[in-house]
Scaffold this active site. Structure first.
Site, PDB file in Angstrom:
ATOM      1  N   GLY A 157      41.071 -11.690 -30.309  1.00  0.00           N
ATOM      2  CA  GLY A 157      41.388 -10.454 -31.021  1.00  0.00           C
ATOM      3  C   GLY A 157      42.868 -10.471 -31.392  1.00  0.00           C
ATOM      4  NE  ARG A 158      44.417  -4.920 -31.228  1.00  0.00           N
ATOM      5  CZ  ARG A 158      43.380  -4.084 -31.203  1.00  0.00           C
ATOM      6  NH1 ARG A 158      42.936  -3.559 -32.324  1.00  0.00           N
ATOM      7  NH2 ARG A 158      42.800  -3.739 -30.061  1.00  0.00           N
ATOM      8  CB  ILE A 159      46.697 -10.068 -27.322  1.00  0.00           C
ATOM      9  CG1 ILE A 159      47.185  -8.615 -27.443  1.00  0.00           C
ATOM     10  CG2 ILE A 159      47.632 -10.856 -26.400  1.00  0.00           C
ATOM     11  CD1 ILE A 159      47.042  -7.780 -26.168  1.00  0.00           C
ATOM     12  CB  THR A 233      48.380 -11.177 -20.120  1.00  0.00           C
ATOM     13  OG1 THR A 233      47.699 -11.661 -21.281  1.00  0.00           O
ATOM     14  CG2 THR A 233      49.484 -12.124 -19.726  1.00  0.00           C
ATOM     15  NE  ARG A 235      43.115  -3.171 -18.169  1.00  0.00           N
ATOM     16  CZ  ARG A 235      44.154  -3.142 -19.009  1.00  0.00           C
ATOM     17  NH1 ARG A 235      44.986  -4.177 -19.067  1.00  0.00           N
ATOM     18  NH2 ARG A 235      44.398  -2.075 -19.753  1.00  0.00           N
ATOM     19  CD  GLU A 264      46.907  -4.505 -12.341  1.00  0.00           C
ATOM     20  OE1 GLU A 264      47.483  -3.512 -12.833  1.00  0.00           O
ATOM     21  OE2 GLU A 264      46.542  -5.469 -13.007  1.00  0.00           O
ATOM     22  CG  HIS A 283      49.448  -4.430 -15.774  1.00  0.00           C
ATOM     23  ND1 HIS A 283      48.167  -4.029 -15.483  1.00  0.00           N
ATOM     24  CD2 HIS A 283      49.503  -4.494 -17.126  1.00  0.00           C
ATOM     25  CE1 HIS A 283      47.484  -3.855 -16.604  1.00  0.00           C
ATOM     26  NE2 HIS A 283      48.283  -4.130 -17.622  1.00  0.00           N
ATOM     27  CB  ALA A 285      51.913  -8.508 -20.682  1.00  0.00           C
TER      28      ALA A 285
HETATM   29  P1  NAP Z   1      41.233  -6.844 -29.170  1.00  0.00           P
HETATM   30  O1  NAP Z   1      41.989  -7.001 -30.438  1.00  0.00           O
HETATM   31  O2  NAP Z   1      40.089  -5.890 -29.101  1.00  0.00           O
HETATM   32  O3  NAP Z   1      40.759  -8.312 -28.699  1.00  0.00           O
HETATM   33  C1  NAP Z   1      39.812  -8.553 -27.723  1.00  0.00           C
HETATM   34  C2  NAP Z   1      38.886  -9.640 -28.233  1.00  0.00           C
HETATM   35  O4  NAP Z   1      38.005 -10.052 -27.172  1.00  0.00           O
HETATM   36  C3  NAP Z   1      37.979  -9.144 -29.377  1.00  0.00           C
HETATM   37  O5  NAP Z   1      37.940 -10.116 -30.408  1.00  0.00           O
HETATM   38  C4  NAP Z   1      36.632  -9.001 -28.703  1.00  0.00           C
HETATM   39  O6  NAP Z   1      35.548  -9.133 -29.575  1.00  0.00           O
HETATM   40  C5  NAP Z   1      36.697 -10.158 -27.720  1.00  0.00           C
HETATM   41  N1  NAP Z   1      35.672 -10.105 -26.689  1.00  0.00           N
HETATM   42  C6  NAP Z   1      34.991  -9.015 -26.207  1.00  0.00           C
HETATM   43  N2  NAP Z   1      34.117  -9.406 -25.262  1.00  0.00           N
HETATM   44  C7  NAP Z   1      34.239 -10.751 -25.147  1.00  0.00           C
HETATM   45  C8  NAP Z   1      33.584 -11.719 -24.347  1.00  0.00           C
HETATM   46  N3  NAP Z   1      32.616 -11.367 -23.485  1.00  0.00           N
HETATM   47  N4  NAP Z   1      33.952 -13.002 -24.479  1.00  0.00           N
HETATM   48  C9  NAP Z   1      34.915 -13.368 -25.370  1.00  0.00           C
HETATM   49  N5  NAP Z   1      35.549 -12.498 -26.165  1.00  0.00           N
HETATM   50  C10 NAP Z   1      35.223 -11.197 -26.051  1.00  0.00           C
HETATM   51  O7  NAP Z   1      42.222  -6.395 -27.997  1.00  0.00           O
HETATM   52  P2  NAP Z   1      43.764  -6.820 -27.786  1.00  0.00           P
HETATM   53  O8  NAP Z   1      44.650  -5.812 -28.402  1.00  0.00           O
HETATM   54  O9  NAP Z   1      43.927  -8.259 -28.159  1.00  0.00           O
HETATM   55  O10 NAP Z   1      43.862  -6.631 -26.181  1.00  0.00           O
HETATM   56  C11 NAP Z   1      43.040  -7.392 -25.321  1.00  0.00           C
HETATM   57  C12 NAP Z   1      43.131  -6.893 -23.894  1.00  0.00           C
HETATM   58  O11 NAP Z   1      44.385  -7.266 -23.336  1.00  0.00           O
HETATM   59  C13 NAP Z   1      43.108  -5.372 -23.719  1.00  0.00           C
HETATM   60  O12 NAP Z   1      41.780  -4.881 -23.685  1.00  0.00           O
HETATM   61  C14 NAP Z   1      43.825  -5.150 -22.403  1.00  0.00           C
HETATM   62  O13 NAP Z   1      42.884  -5.119 -21.337  1.00  0.00           O
HETATM   63  C15 NAP Z   1      44.712  -6.384 -22.269  1.00  0.00           C
HETATM   64  N6  NAP Z   1      46.163  -6.072 -22.354  1.00  0.00           N
HETATM   65  C16 NAP Z   1      46.951  -6.261 -21.275  1.00  0.00           C
HETATM   66  C17 NAP Z   1      48.318  -6.030 -21.367  1.00  0.00           C
HETATM   67  C18 NAP Z   1      49.235  -6.217 -20.194  1.00  0.00           C
HETATM   68  O14 NAP Z   1      50.209  -5.474 -20.063  1.00  0.00           O
HETATM   69  N7  NAP Z   1      49.009  -7.184 -19.327  1.00  0.00           N
HETATM   70  C19 NAP Z   1      48.878  -5.575 -22.565  1.00  0.00           C
HETATM   71  C20 NAP Z   1      48.031  -5.395 -23.657  1.00  0.00           C
HETATM   72  C21 NAP Z   1      46.668  -5.658 -23.537  1.00  0.00           C
HETATM   73  P3  NAP Z   1      34.885  -7.785 -30.191  1.00  0.00           P
HETATM   74  O15 NAP Z   1      35.944  -7.128 -31.000  1.00  0.00           O
HETATM   75  O16 NAP Z   1      33.735  -8.302 -30.988  1.00  0.00           O
HETATM   76  O17 NAP Z   1      34.459  -6.947 -29.014  1.00  0.00           O
HETATM   77  C1  GLV Z   2      48.008  -2.874 -20.891  1.00  0.00           C
HETATM   78  O1  GLV Z   2      47.477  -3.478 -20.013  1.00  0.00           O
HETATM   79  C2  GLV Z   2      47.290  -2.304 -21.985  1.00  0.00           C
HETATM   80  O2  GLV Z   2      46.042  -2.362 -21.990  1.00  0.00           O
HETATM   81  O3  GLV Z   2      47.965  -1.761 -22.876  1.00  0.00           O
END
Ligand code: NAP
Ligand code: GLV
Ligand code: GLV
Length: 322
Positions: A157-159, A233, A235, A264, A283, A285
């Site tokens: 996805g985005r990240i 990074t 969950r 956590e 946590h 990032a």
């Molecule tokens: P995003 O754009 O929604 O990207 C997530 C991607 O994972 C989507 O393409 C999604 O597909 C895919 N996906 C869903 N289920 C899957 C599976 N079973 N196997 C493989 N891929 C799968 O979200 P994002 O903005 O990149 O963020 C991703 C996650 O990072 C967040 O949900 C959050 O938990 C975590 N995060 C953590 C931090 C931190 O501080 N550590 C910061 C930001 C985010 P679909 O769109 O088809 O469902």
């Molecule tokens: C951080 O983990 C977030 O989901 O923004």
């Protein structure tokens, strides 16, 4: 006209907070530690809106305790696994998140964990401070190479995409596993088995869902290369932490860099903290000053739109508008 009542579960940057104060009657939980579940239940009755953090369980008990006035839950995070979306949607409560503005900061941090774990930066630093630096050694603190290596990205996805852009600059080959994402130039879409078998680095960027919980388990580690570096990074619950411990302890994998854990904070008696080949961070990032300000602006925008009955700029349950 009476102002809407909102509960904000922690002080967020002023950029967003001041917008909320201008328009609402605010109850702010202004402590360093989060409200407990009991405290949440005590504070939410009668509010029109809640601004929550990822560490707050906004489950069905909390949503029900808030009562019929609750119109919007604005999460100060992109992930929203802490919220019972089904309960909110049934009650036509809008739920918002903060996508996009934290993508680069999070990918930067994932990349830095990958490099630090792969090149043993934290271990090397401790080595110096412990007085173990006696000479330049041909075999001292050897790590792994990035150029020409394969990075497997789970969740494109985005990240995940931002991670790929960084890895391209380092001359890495990129594999992705994501059921719905499209392959792009130079980026190869594979099944999970191929990703495990061929990757030298694996970075997790999926949301936490019933499908991704413990996706990285003992069986997954058994299929990975023995020199792999795992980065999480996303969950903590996506990785089976006991299996991670075994894989690191027995050198089934080379190293791991994790920004998230289960639970956590990680308890200080966790055996993971005894491992040299693990880097763990609390946590952080998305923790850059401007990113957190932008998250505050988006979270405030979602909250205020929901209070006015408008569509949220960043809605996670748009089906309530059907
Ligand atoms: P995003 O754009 O929604 O990207 C997530 C991607 O994972 C989507 O393409 C999604 O597909 C895919 N996906 C869903 N289920 C899957 C599976 N079973 N196997 C493989 N891929 C799968 O979200 P994002 O903005 O990149 O963020 C991703 C996650 O990072 C967040 O949900 C959050 O938990 C975590 N995060 C953590 C931090 C931190 O501080 N550590 C910061 C930001 C985010 P679909 O769109 O088809 O469902
Ligand atoms: C951080 O983990 C977030 O989901 O923004
Ligand atoms: C290392 O410092 C080198 O010069 O190779």
């Amino acid at each position: 006209m009476t102002k809407p009542k909102v509960f904000i579960t922690r002080r967020i940057p002023d950029a967003g907070l001041s917008l909320i104060y201008d328009a609402c009657e605010v109850d702010l939980w202004d402590k360093d530690l989060p409200p407990s579940k009991e405290e949440l239940l005590q504070y939410v009755p009668g509010v029109d809106g809640i601004l929550s953090l990822l560490s707050d369980p906004i489950d069905s008990d909390v949503i029900q305790a808030a009562g019929d006035k609750l119109r919007v839950i604005s999460n100060y995070a992109v992930g929203y696994n802490n919220i019972d979306i089904r309960e909110a949607t049934q009650r036509k409560i809008a739920v918002g998140n903060t996508p996009g503005v934290l993508t680069d900061a999070t990918a930067d941090f994932a990349f830095s964990l990958m490099m630090s774990a792969g090149r043993r930066v934290v271990e090397a630093e401790k080595h110096v401070r412990a007085g173990k630096w006696k000479t330049w050694g041909p075999s001292t603190l050897l790590g792994v190479d990035f150029a020409g290596a394969t990075l497997g990205i789970i969740g494109f996805g985005r990240i995940g995409k931002a991670m790929a852009r960084r890895a391209t600059g380092f001359g890495m080959r990129i594999l992705i596993y994501d059921p719905t994402a499209q392959a792009m130039a130079e980026i190869i879409k594979v099944d999970l088995d191929t990703l495990y078998r061929e990757s030298d680095f694996i970075s997790i960027h999926t949301p936490l869902t019933p499908e991704t919980k413990h996706m990285i388990n003992a069986a997954a580690f058994a299929r990975m290369k023995s020199n792999v570096v795992l980065v999480n990074t996303a969950r903590g619950e996506i990785v089976d932490q006991e299996a991670l411990y075994d894989a690191l302890k027995n050198h089934r994998i080379f190293a791991a860099g994790i920004d998230v854990s289960d639970p956590e904070p990680l308890p200080m008696d966790s055996p993971l903290l005894e491992l040299d080949n693990l880097i763990i961070c609390p946590h952080i990032a998305s923790a850059s000053t401007s990113t957190r300000e932008n998250m505050a602006l988006i979270a405030a925008g979602n909250l205020l739109a929901g209070l006015k009955g408008e569509r949220l700029p960043f809605s996670v349950n748009p089906e309530i508008y059907n």
